[in-house]
Design an enzyme around this catalytic site. Structure first.
Site, PDB file in Angstrom:
ATOM      1  N   LYS A   1       0.913  -1.285   0.171  1.00 27.18           N
ATOM      2  CA  LYS A   1       0.018   0.118  -0.161  1.00 27.18           C
ATOM      3  C   LYS A   1       1.048   1.371   0.189  1.00 27.18           C
ATOM      4  O   LYS A   1       0.439   2.300  -0.304  1.00 27.18           O
ATOM      5  CB  LYS A   1      -0.888  -0.037   1.320  1.00 27.18           C
ATOM      6  CG  LYS A   1      -2.181  -1.133   1.093  1.00 27.18           C
ATOM      7  CD  LYS A   1      -2.870  -0.853   2.222  1.00 27.18           C
ATOM      8  CE  LYS A   1      -4.342  -1.948   2.144  1.00 27.18           C
ATOM      9  NZ  LYS A   1      -5.236  -1.534   3.055  1.00 27.18           N
TER      10      LYS A   1
ATOM     11  N   ASP B   1     -10.382   2.686   2.018  1.00 23.21           N
ATOM     12  CA  ASP B   1     -10.716   1.953   3.163  1.00 23.21           C
ATOM     13  C   ASP B   1     -11.634   2.665   4.022  1.00 23.21           C
ATOM     14  O   ASP B   1     -12.500   2.406   4.882  1.00 23.21           O
ATOM     15  CB  ASP B   1      -9.422   1.488   3.865  1.00 23.21           C
ATOM     16  CG  ASP B   1      -8.469   0.405   3.264  1.00 23.21           C
ATOM     17  OD1 ASP B   1      -9.443  -0.449   2.504  1.00 23.21           O
ATOM     18  OD2 ASP B   1      -7.354   0.388   3.298  1.00 23.21           O
TER      19      ASP B   1
END
Length: 287
Positions: A71, A107
């Protein structure tokens, strides 16, 4: 699903990743919406990450999702970041916009969309969150962007200096009031819980099905909304305790679904049929 010469590809990139639920979610969405796409899992070593990102352009893919440990590592290979991804310092979705690769972090969006679908809006509320890792950071930043009034962050003492530094940056960028405390101090956790509208476990405590992230005699006030980022097991001891007090408590499966829904929308411009997919997920994973 029919694969032909016009089918476009999307993928989730991580190591390991074969266990991921994401291919099920996205391929169901492609099929249900009639979009000519297919979603696969790429389990790759970090040495192949840059080349894998180049393949998004090379093969005119919709884009990719990223999970750990990529990420942050993906960021140097992208052309642009959206505000949330830039503040968080991590990307979970890359969109191929006519050859320009834009990084997003969906997210936190997914977390709060799941709560919104269940009647909770964090705007002008107080959130107490346990944990300071990647999941916590995405939730903290999105809460700030969504207009939260106050955030109380509890993290391990060894990380407090870094957490406070980051919290100051988020506060300056968004105007949210943010304070950071040691997670080892249960009496302080209790104090901040009584002041909160939302209590979130963003640690891994409870994944074993036995550990509790808060003391087992913690007072949880009426009306407190409780959430856990963990979805396996579907009911952690933390959630079970909250529900035993008559509180609404949500696991992390909704976060997973709605972060995927946002990625799907960014790639295709279409709305993912989340209600239908939720029903399939609950049957498939026996929620």
């Amino acid at each position: 699903m029919q694969i032909d010469g016009h089918t476009r590809l999307a993928a989730v990139v991580a190591q390991p990743i074969k266990h991921s639920i994401s291919p099920f979610i996205h391929n169901w969405a492609f099929d249900a919406t009639g979009i000519n796409g297919v979603y696969v899992a790429w389990d790759i070593p970090e040495a192949d990450l840059e080349e894998s990102v180049k393949n998004v352009r090379r093969y005119d893919m919709f884009g990719i999702n990223l999970s750990m440990p990529y990420k942050q590592a993906v960021i140097p290979f992208l052309d642009e970041l959206d505000q949330a991804a830039e503040l968080i310092g991590a990307v979970n979705t890359v969109v191929n916009s006519k050859g320009r690769l834009v990084g997003y972090n969906t997210d936190g969006y997914g977390f709060f969309m799941a709560l919104a679908r269940d009647g909770f809006n964090v705007k002008e509320k107080t959130m107490t969150i346990l944990g300071g890792g990647g999941a916590a950071t995405s939730i903290i930043v999105q809460a700030a962007l969504n207009g939260v009034q106050k955030i109380n962050i509890f993290n391990q003492s060894v990380f407090l200096e870094d957490t406070r530094s980051q919290a100051e940056r988020y506060a300056q960028a968004t105007g949210a009031a943010i304070e950071v405390f040691p997670i080892e101090n249960q009496s302080l956790i209790q104090e901040k819980i009584t002041q909160a509208d939302l209590l979130v476990n963003a640690t891994s405590v409870g994944m074993d099905g036995e550990s509790m992230v808060i003391a087992d005699d913690t007072f949880l006030p009426d009306g407190l909304r409780v959430a856990d980022v963990i979805y396996q097991p579907f009911e952690t001891p933390f959630l079970k305790y909250a529900r035993s007090k008559g509180l609404k408590a949500t696991n992390g499966l909704g976060m997973l679904l709605y972060q995927a829904a946002k990625a799907f929308e960014l790639w295709t411009g279409e709305t993912m049929p989340t209600d239908t997919i939720w029903q399939e997920l609950t049957k498939r994973y026996d929620v």
